[in-house]
Enzyme design. Structure first.
Site, mmCIF file in Angstrom:
data_model
loop_
_atom_site.group_PDB
_atom_site.id
_atom_site.type_symbol
_atom_site.label_atom_id
_atom_site.label_comp_id
_atom_site.label_asym_id
_atom_site.label_seq_id
_atom_site.Cartn_x
_atom_site.Cartn_y
_atom_site.Cartn_z
ATOM 1 N N PHE A 170 9.333 12.389 2.774
ATOM 2 C CA PHE A 170 10.569 12.188 3.124
ATOM 3 C C PHE A 170 11.045 13.207 4.363
ATOM 4 O O PHE A 170 10.746 14.383 3.870
ATOM 5 C CB PHE A 170 11.577 12.166 2.021
ATOM 6 N N GLY A 171 11.076 12.768 5.477
ATOM 7 C CA GLY A 171 11.350 13.772 6.595
ATOM 8 C C GLY A 171 12.786 13.461 7.251
ATOM 9 O O GLY A 171 13.173 12.986 7.966
ATOM 10 N N THR A 220 15.286 16.930 6.713
ATOM 11 C CA THR A 220 15.985 18.151 7.049
ATOM 12 C C THR A 220 15.141 18.751 8.160
ATOM 13 O O THR A 220 14.095 18.823 8.443
ATOM 14 C CB THR A 220 15.746 19.052 5.766
ATOM 15 N N GLN A 227 19.376 38.974 -32.744
ATOM 16 C CA GLN A 227 20.666 37.889 -32.613
ATOM 17 C C GLN A 227 20.649 37.804 -31.029
ATOM 18 O O GLN A 227 20.917 36.532 -30.431
ATOM 19 C CB GLN A 227 21.779 38.572 -33.216
ATOM 20 N N GLU A 283 17.428 17.905 -2.772
ATOM 21 C CA GLU A 283 18.133 16.664 -2.923
ATOM 22 C C GLU A 283 19.789 16.992 -3.216
ATOM 23 O O GLU A 283 20.330 16.318 -3.948
ATOM 24 C CB GLU A 283 17.717 15.980 -4.449
#
Length: 400
Positions: free
Chosen positions: A123-124, A126, A280, A364
């Site tokens: 997915f190109g 940015t 604890q 995302e």
């Protein structure tokens, strides 16, 4: 919403868990050491129908639905965050976007091979210096020349581009029209004028390929325009809405891996004559991780459930993405603290857990971008679900 998983959901979880433990876990270290990209594992996942969960059978999908996809991505990511990272491009952001916006010819050509694991996608969107301002900062240009677009520009953080076969590329076809001047294209990596280079990120191991993409007079056939000219920004935002299902699911899976590693170490490591799980301050970390992971899981499943109903889920996607990413970040920091100096040892995956948690927190849509969207929605300034999410096909698993 019924928060009990169905018998089918439980069966799918067991199938994904068994696959991850038998097909991925025994091999993953060798793949990373040899820097061998796991195409065979991706292909097997495609054959299992994992990537095709939200796709019609006519295009090679398994029609399992969004909730089952979230469950699958969670279980794979619990064993390997790097293999889990393939779900976005192999399932949501690339093939599902082509399914929603493409022509029948485009769908038949690209979707079956992507969800089948035969082809690798990327997915190109940015660009360097752009970050979350995808529209305002975009400089990549696509100029129509006869029956082809000529593209020049550069992309960054295009995961898997260096090993990909096809991808979605966003470029300005009208530089004066702002976000309405952006168009989307399906591109193939076997054409001249395109080069992908890995960005060195050793903390993520050697399997997740994060890349720079350089385009010099790269020519795209006109028929590879996705949707119409000027619809690119709308297409990208719709793609990211669906991608924000697998990110929180993967975050939950990785957070669960952090918790399981912490519990094992707390029961094995002895300090001062006591298992460290008896202290604890350690118990607080375990308690916080346990409850926060369950809450993140429920938010993720809610988003998936609403997608299966065909509802607009930008709000729910943002809620689950933001919270699950914060939870995995805190879980990775907690297990790092529990392991102490051993967290740095290559014998353990803790350092890699922390690196992937940081990646999930950013990818995302960063934490701050999600905060803005959530706050403006809560304040009544911008209804996050004001736009319907484009969904062209229904599945047998849909709840209508």
């Amino acid at each position: 919403m019924n928060i009990d998983l169905s018998e089918e959901n439980k069966l799918i979880r067991q199938l994904a868990k068994s696959f991850a433990e038998k097909e991925i876990l025994p091999k993953i270290k060798e793949y990373e050491q040899k820097r061998r990209f796991p195409r065979d594992i991706i292909r097997k996942m495609g054959e299992q129908g994992f990537y095709g969960a939200c796709f019609p059978e006519k295009y090679g999908g398994s029609e399992l639905g969004f909730l089952n996809l979230a469950i699958i991505a969670e279980e794979i990511s619990r064993v390997s965050a790097s293999i889990g990272s393939t779900f976005n491009a192999q399932s949501m952001t690339v093939p599902f976007t082509i399914l929603n916006w493409g022509t029948e010819v485009q769908i038949e050509k690209y979707v079956p091979k992507l969800i089948g694991g035969e082809w690798i996608g990327f997915f190109g969107l940015t660009e360097p210096g752009g970050g979350s301002d995808a529209a305002g900062s975009m400089k990549t240009r696509a100029i129509l020349d006869g029956n082809e677009y000529v593209v020049n520009g550069q992309k960054v953080f295009a995961s898997y581009a260096s090993v990909a076969d096809v991808g979605l590329l966003f470029a300005k076809t009208d530089p004066d029209a702002g976000h309405k001047g952006i168009s989307a294209f399906i591109i193939q990596m076997d054409r001249p004028g395109i080069e992908a280079k890995d960005i060195s990120m050793s903390s993520l191991g050697n399997l997740t390929k994060t890349c720079e993409l350089f385009l010099t007079d790269y020519r795209i056939p006109k028929e590879n325009l996705l949707g119409n000219e000027g619809e690119g920004f709308k297409i990208a935002m719709n793609a990211l809405d669906y991608g924000r299902l697998t990110i929180p699911a993967r975050s939950v899976g990785l957070a669960q891996a952090c918790l399981e590693a912490a519990i094992q170490y707390c029961n094995e490591r002895v300090v001062g004559g006591h298992k460290i799980g008896e202290y604890q301050m350690i118990q607080k970390l375990i308690a916080d991780m346990t409850v926060e992971i369950e809450a993140a899981r429920l938010l993720t499943y809610k988003s998936a459930y609403l997608k299966d109903k065909g509802a607009a889920t930008t709000r729910e996607s943002s809620h689950s993405k933001y919270f699950a990413a914060e939870v995995v970040w805190r879980a990775a920091q907690a297990v790092y603290e529990i392991y102490g100096g051993y967290a740095l040892a290559d014998e353990y995956p803790i350092n890699q857990y922390l690196a992937y948690a940081g990646l999930f927190r950013t990818g995302e849509g960063s934490a701050n971008i999600q905060r803005i969207l959530i706050a403006e929605d809560a304040l009544g300034w911008k209804d996050a679900n004001r736009h319907n999410m484009k969904r062209r096909f229904s599945l047998k698993s849909d709840i209508f």
